[in-house]
Design an enzyme around this catalytic site. Structure first.
Site, PDB file in Angstrom:
ATOM      1  N   HIS A  72       5.562  -1.201  -0.747  1.00  0.00           N
ATOM      2  CA  HIS A  72       6.937  -1.437  -0.267  1.00  0.00           C
ATOM      3  C   HIS A  72       7.388  -0.208   0.520  1.00  0.00           C
ATOM      4  O   HIS A  72       7.043   0.926   0.160  1.00  0.00           O
ATOM      5  CB  HIS A  72       7.869  -1.702  -1.452  1.00  0.00           C
ATOM      6  N   GLU A  74       7.879  -6.920   6.459  1.00  0.00           N
ATOM      7  CA  GLU A  74       9.249  -6.440   6.283  1.00  0.00           C
ATOM      8  C   GLU A  74       9.509  -5.284   7.236  1.00  0.00           C
ATOM      9  O   GLU A  74       9.180  -4.132   6.909  1.00  0.00           O
ATOM     10  CB  GLU A  74       9.445  -5.910   4.858  1.00  0.00           C
ATOM     11  N   GLY A 117      17.768  -3.543   3.568  1.00  0.00           N
ATOM     12  CA  GLY A 117      18.843  -2.800   2.898  1.00  0.00           C
ATOM     13  C   GLY A 117      20.209  -2.970   3.537  1.00  0.00           C
ATOM     14  O   GLY A 117      20.351  -3.548   4.620  1.00  0.00           O
TER      15      GLY A 117
HETATM   16  P1  PGA Z   1      16.956  -6.518   1.223  1.00  0.00           P
HETATM   17  O1  PGA Z   1      15.590  -5.879   0.740  1.00  0.00           O
HETATM   18  O2  PGA Z   1      16.815  -8.016   1.079  1.00  0.00           O
HETATM   19  O3  PGA Z   1      17.983  -5.943   0.336  1.00  0.00           O
HETATM   20  O4  PGA Z   1      17.122  -6.115   2.681  1.00  0.00           O
HETATM   21  C1  PGA Z   1      14.358  -6.459   1.052  1.00  0.00           C
HETATM   22  C2  PGA Z   1      13.232  -5.630   0.544  1.00  0.00           C
HETATM   23  O5  PGA Z   1      13.323  -4.419   0.491  1.00  0.00           O
HETATM   24  O6  PGA Z   1      12.212  -6.144   0.128  1.00  0.00           O
END
Ligand code: PGA
Length: 253
Positions: free
Chosen positions: A95, A165, A171
């Site tokens: 991640h 992602e 975030g």
């Molecule tokens: P978010 O996070 O949906 O809060 O943008 C996604 C992630 O970090 O996997």
């Protein structure tokens, strides 16, 4: 049609044991009415044990990280074996928030190996921090994928799920989500990289999820127009109402 995979990443958001259990049981209830779905809830390590005991056919439990070593003097780390022992079936690897804390491509590759050695299903996260008009970021993405899959034999690569992602979309301070069309392009690129490493069949079977500011307003367009095999949801996965809409959006595509 292959099942849609919806991952809830609770990160280190403040969730008491009581609240966590409540959200988890609401998620199980919501998922029970949606066909063709697999939900993987990834709470803190501390909640894994009690959640794994109550998993269902549609809702399983994943860890947010694991150690790159099998066992030994690694204070504070959690091994793949220990996770399996709890009944955890998946683990998020690489991640961007772990990468920001120091996990480079080499560490991510080691974590992939540890997960697979215990037959844990890794959810490998890849994504660029920023884009450049020349497209050098695609090379960065390719390197993240290639290095994570190095020496993984074809029979094990089938256990892997990839989550694309883009870091700029993750975030509350993010620019916002990518677009479904953009995700579709990147998933084609990722499949091309995998086809070059393995073959076309493997490249088409590996699920590719979208993650980054997924919410109840955009979930169905990523699944539909973006043809995502699933979604990795951060913030919105802690709001049972929003997450319920996201789960149900699988019915709208
Ligand atoms: P978010 O996070 O949906 O809060 O943008 C996604 C992630 O970090 O996997």
């Amino acid at each position: 049609m292959a099942k849609k995979i919806i991952v809830a990443n609770w990160k280190m958001y403040s969730v008491s044991r009581k609240k966590g259990r409540e959200i988890y049981s609401k998620i199980k209830k919501q998922a029970s009415s949606v066909k063709g779905i697999e939900v993987i809830v990834c709470p803190s390590f501390l909640l894994l044990d009690s959640f794994a005991e109550k998993k269902t056919a549609r809702v399983s439990v994943g860890a947010q990280d694991l150690s790159f070593e099998k066992e030994g003097p690694f204070t504070g780390s959690v091994s793949a074996g220990a996770l399996c022992d709890l009944g955890v079936s998946s683990v998020i690897v690489g991640h961007s928030e772990r990468r920001a804390l120091g996990d480079g491509n080499e560490v991510v590759a080691k974590k992939m190996k540890q997960a697979l050695a215990s037959r844990l299903r890794p959810i490998l996260c890849v994504g660029e921090k920023e884009r450049d008009v020349e497209g050098a970021y695609l090379g960065f993405l390719k390197e993240q994928i290639t290095s994570a899959l190095v020496k993984i034999p074809p029979e094990l690569v089938k256990l892997i799920t990839i989550a694309y992602e883009p870091v700029w979309a993750i975030g509350k301070d993010a620019k916002g989500a990518a677009t479904p069309g953009d995700f579709l392009e990147k998933s084609i690129f990722i499949r091309r990289v995998i086809a070059d490493l393995y073959d076309q069949k493997i490249a088409t079977t590996i699920p590719i999820l979208y993650g980054g500011s997924v919410d109840e307003t955009n979930a169905s367009s990523f699944l539909g127009e973006g043809r995502a095999q699933g979604l990795l949801v951060g913030r919105a996965s802690l709001d049972p109402r929003s997450f319920g809409v996201i789960i149900k959006s699988v019915n709208n595509i």
